[in-house]
Scaffold this motif. Structure first.
Motif, PDB file in Angstrom:
ATOM      1  N   SER A   1       0.809  -1.214   0.000  1.00 46.13           N
ATOM      2  CA  SER A   1       0.000   0.000   0.000  1.00 46.13           C
ATOM      3  C   SER A   1       0.841   1.261   0.000  1.00 46.13           C
ATOM      4  N   GLN A   2       2.172   1.109   0.157  1.00 46.96           N
ATOM      5  CA  GLN A   2       3.054   2.274   0.217  1.00 46.96           C
ATOM      6  C   GLN A   2       3.928   2.314  -1.030  1.00 46.96           C
ATOM      7  N   ALA A   3       3.995   3.474  -1.658  1.00 42.26           N
ATOM      8  CA  ALA A   3       4.886   3.645  -2.807  1.00 42.26           C
ATOM      9  C   ALA A   3       6.330   3.688  -2.328  1.00 42.26           C
ATOM     10  N   LEU A   4       7.249   3.380  -3.234  1.00 43.15           N
ATOM     11  CA  LEU A   4       8.673   3.545  -2.976  1.00 43.15           C
ATOM     12  C   LEU A   4       9.109   4.855  -3.617  1.00 43.15           C
ATOM     13  N   PRO A   5       9.634   5.800  -2.857  1.00 42.22           N
ATOM     14  CA  PRO A   5       9.994   7.106  -3.420  1.00 42.22           C
ATOM     15  C   PRO A   5      10.935   6.974  -4.612  1.00 42.22           C
ATOM     16  N   GLY A   6      10.556   7.610  -5.712  1.00 42.00           N
ATOM     17  CA  GLY A   6      11.393   7.623  -6.906  1.00 42.00           C
ATOM     18  C   GLY A   6      11.365   6.356  -7.729  1.00 42.00           C
ATOM     19  N   VAL A   7      10.553   5.374  -7.343  1.00 40.53           N
ATOM     20  CA  VAL A   7      10.487   4.095  -8.064  1.00 40.53           C
ATOM     21  C   VAL A   7       9.125   3.980  -8.746  1.00 40.53           C
ATOM     22  N   PRO A   8       9.074   3.731 -10.059  1.00 40.13           N
ATOM     23  CA  PRO A   8       7.778   3.539 -10.718  1.00 40.13           C
ATOM     24  C   PRO A   8       6.981   2.421 -10.058  1.00 40.13           C
ATOM     25  N   ALA A   9       5.678   2.578 -10.055  1.00 40.88           N
ATOM     26  CA  ALA A   9       4.817   1.600  -9.383  1.00 40.88           C
ATOM     27  C   ALA A   9       5.008   0.196  -9.952  1.00 40.88           C
ATOM     28  N   LEU A  10       5.109   0.075 -11.272  1.00 45.12           N
ATOM     29  CA  LEU A  10       5.267  -1.241 -11.887  1.00 45.12           C
ATOM     30  C   LEU A  10       6.549  -1.918 -11.426  1.00 45.12           C
ATOM     31  N   ASP A  11       7.636  -1.147 -11.350  1.00 49.27           N
ATOM     32  CA  ASP A  11       8.907  -1.708 -10.890  1.00 49.27           C
ATOM     33  C   ASP A  11       8.837  -2.090  -9.416  1.00 49.27           C
ATOM     34  N   ALA A  12       8.175  -1.251  -8.608  1.00 48.21           N
ATOM     35  CA  ALA A  12       8.073  -1.550  -7.178  1.00 48.21           C
ATOM     36  C   ALA A  12       7.321  -2.860  -6.952  1.00 48.21           C
TER      37      ALA A  12
ATOM     38  N   ARG B   1     -18.767 -10.714  -5.522  1.00 41.91           N
ATOM     39  CA  ARG B   1     -17.528 -11.001  -4.795  1.00 41.91           C
ATOM     40  C   ARG B   1     -16.468  -9.946  -5.106  1.00 41.91           C
ATOM     41  N   MET B   2     -16.329  -9.614  -6.386  1.00 46.99           N
ATOM     42  CA  MET B   2     -15.350  -8.612  -6.775  1.00 46.99           C
ATOM     43  C   MET B   2     -15.747  -7.229  -6.276  1.00 46.99           C
ATOM     44  N   PHE B   3     -17.034  -6.914  -6.316  1.00 48.74           N
ATOM     45  CA  PHE B   3     -17.500  -5.596  -5.887  1.00 48.74           C
ATOM     46  C   PHE B   3     -17.126  -5.339  -4.427  1.00 48.74           C
ATOM     47  N   PHE B   4     -17.389  -6.298  -3.562  1.00 49.81           N
ATOM     48  CA  PHE B   4     -17.085  -6.110  -2.148  1.00 49.81           C
ATOM     49  C   PHE B   4     -15.579  -6.170  -1.884  1.00 49.81           C
ATOM     50  N   ALA B   5     -14.856  -6.917  -2.712  1.00 46.69           N
ATOM     51  CA  ALA B   5     -13.405  -6.925  -2.565  1.00 46.69           C
ATOM     52  C   ALA B   5     -12.814  -5.572  -2.952  1.00 46.69           C
ATOM     53  N   TYR B   6     -13.347  -4.949  -4.001  1.00 43.90           N
ATOM     54  CA  TYR B   6     -12.909  -3.599  -4.361  1.00 43.90           C
ATOM     55  C   TYR B   6     -13.136  -2.630  -3.203  1.00 43.90           C
ATOM     56  N   ALA B   7     -14.307  -2.750  -2.576  1.00 43.18           N
ATOM     57  CA  ALA B   7     -14.661  -1.814  -1.508  1.00 43.18           C
ATOM     58  C   ALA B   7     -13.709  -1.899  -0.326  1.00 43.18           C
ATOM     59  N   ASN B   8     -13.080  -3.073  -0.127  1.00 45.43           N
ATOM     60  CA  ASN B   8     -12.185  -3.271   1.012  1.00 45.43           C
ATOM     61  C   ASN B   8     -10.709  -3.144   0.652  1.00 45.43           C
ATOM     62  N   THR B   9     -10.401  -2.711  -0.569  1.00 44.72           N
ATOM     63  CA  THR B   9      -9.013  -2.560  -0.987  1.00 44.72           C
ATOM     64  C   THR B   9      -8.491  -1.187  -0.581  1.00 44.72           C
ATOM     65  N   PRO B  10      -7.366  -1.105   0.144  1.00 46.68           N
ATOM     66  CA  PRO B  10      -6.839   0.195   0.583  1.00 46.68           C
ATOM     67  C   PRO B  10      -6.551   1.127  -0.593  1.00 46.68           C
ATOM     68  N   ASP B  11      -6.727   2.426  -0.368  1.00 47.05           N
ATOM     69  CA  ASP B  11      -6.515   3.414  -1.428  1.00 47.05           C
ATOM     70  C   ASP B  11      -5.120   3.321  -2.032  1.00 47.05           C
ATOM     71  N   GLY B  12      -4.096   3.281  -1.164  1.00 45.43           N
ATOM     72  CA  GLY B  12      -2.727   3.270  -1.663  1.00 45.43           C
ATOM     73  C   GLY B  12      -2.451   2.076  -2.549  1.00 45.43           C
ATOM     74  N   SER B  13      -2.951   0.920  -2.150  1.00 44.64           N
ATOM     75  CA  SER B  13      -2.759  -0.290  -2.944  1.00 44.64           C
ATOM     76  C   SER B  13      -3.466  -0.178  -4.290  1.00 44.64           C
ATOM     77  N   MET B  14      -4.682   0.360  -4.282  1.00 39.21           N
ATOM     78  CA  MET B  14      -5.436   0.515  -5.524  1.00 39.21           C
ATOM     79  C   MET B  14      -4.719   1.463  -6.484  1.00 39.21           C
ATOM     80  N   ILE B  15      -4.224   2.582  -5.957  1.00 38.87           N
ATOM     81  CA  ILE B  15      -3.546   3.560  -6.819  1.00 38.87           C
ATOM     82  C   ILE B  15      -2.267   2.980  -7.380  1.00 38.87           C
ATOM     83  N   LEU B  16      -1.520   2.230  -6.582  1.00 35.25           N
ATOM     84  CA  LEU B  16      -0.289   1.611  -7.082  1.00 35.25           C
ATOM     85  C   LEU B  16      -0.583   0.648  -8.225  1.00 35.25           C
ATOM     86  N   ARG B  17      -1.651  -0.119  -8.111  1.00 33.78           N
ATOM     87  CA  ARG B  17      -1.982  -1.067  -9.175  1.00 33.78           C
ATOM     88  C   ARG B  17      -2.425  -0.341 -10.451  1.00 33.78           C
TER      89      ARG B  17
END
Length: 281
Positions: free
Chosen positions: A60-71, A183-199
């Motif tokens: 859920s936490q980005a790595l400073p200066g590292v692209p999300a895909l690489d992280a 199942r997917m709808f409720f799983a989306y609702a429980n996914t942390p913001d940071g993790s969702m943005i990184l993906r």
């Protein structure tokens, strides 16, 4: 019935992720799409009869200066080493397949065999005629995600997720089971913001076909015959980039093949892993 448990895994930067774990045997790591272990509810009990299945959440936490895909790609060997292994079987769906494709560019030696399920040759945000001239723009959209997404009203996010899952043909097809969509709808609702943005950021950064020349292990590319994201020619082009690539197209599903036709999907993957193990003996 195979029992599952949860464990916490510490990554190289001190971040921790939770993982659902089941079974015994060689390690098999499952990387989901916009959600984590909830996506693999048909696969975890099946493969736990043969393997030690580990279905981790994403960081859920980005790595400073590292692209999300690489992280996210570099988290894969971290997970393997933290679990006490040097190599593992790997399977990713959609964004999880993008992450594994990038990992195969960076650190292919940690993979025994890999399944790229409903992955992508590249993420094509723009129409085909515009993709090549504008694909440089996709990664540059990620700061907007960090600026806007956390501030979207909860209701707006839920309505968007509802529309994508029930109305769009890109994720679920309209004639696919509502139980899987819920199942997917409720799983989306429980996914942390940071993790969702990184993906989402990782998906935007996946704008070029991966260089898979170093991926010399067996790799299976799986797609659904009705997948609007990954057409047959794109799956074939991705397979052609792999030194030991195999391709299978499964009838009766769109983008969510492991959820919609789990029996056919699981058997194809199990046979592939068994063939791969036989070649490595």
């Amino acid at each position: 019935m195979t029992m599952s448990e949860f464990m916490t895994i510490r990554l190289r930067d001190g971040a921790t992720v939770r993982a659902k774990v089941a079974g015994d045997g060689p390690p098999l790591i499952l990387l989901g799409n916009m959600v984590s272990w909830e996506f693999w509810h048909h696969q975890i009990p099946f493969f736990a009869r043969h393997y030690r299945v580990i279905a981790p959440a994403y960081r859920s936490q980005a790595l400073p200066g590292v692209p999300a895909l690489d992280a996210l790609a570099c988290d894969v060997p971290d997970l393997i080493y933290a679990l006490g292994y040097e190599r593992a079987l790997l399977m990713g769906h959609s964004i999880g397949a993008m992450v594994l494709a990038r990992m195969l560019e960076l650190t292919p030696d940690v993979a025994e065999a890999v399944v790229l399920a409903n992955g992508f040759l590249w993420l094509r945000l723009f129409p085909v005629p515009l993709h090549r001239p504008f694909r440089w723009l996709q990664p540059r959209l990620t700061p907007l995600l960090w600026a806007i997404y956390p501030h979207l009203p909860w209701v707006a996010r839920q309505l968007t997720a509802f529309g994508l899952l029930w109305g769009s043909q890109l994720i679920f097809l309209r004639d696919e089971p509502a139980s899987e969509k819920r199942r997917m709808f409720f799983a989306y609702a429980n996914t942390p913001d940071g993790s969702m943005i990184l993906r989402l950021s990782a998906a935007l950064e996946y704008a070029h076909p991966p260089d898979l020349r170093r991926a010399t292990m067996p790799v299976l590319v799986v797609s659904g015959a009705r997948d609007s994201w990954m057409h047959d020619w794109e799956a074939a082009a991705l397979t052609a980039r792999l030194p030991r690539g195999e391709q299978v197209v499964i009838a009766g599903s769109g983008h969510m093949t492991p959820m919609i036709v789990p029996d056919a999907f699981n058997l194809e993957v199990l046979r592939f892993f068994e063939r791969a193990a036989g070649r490595m003996l």
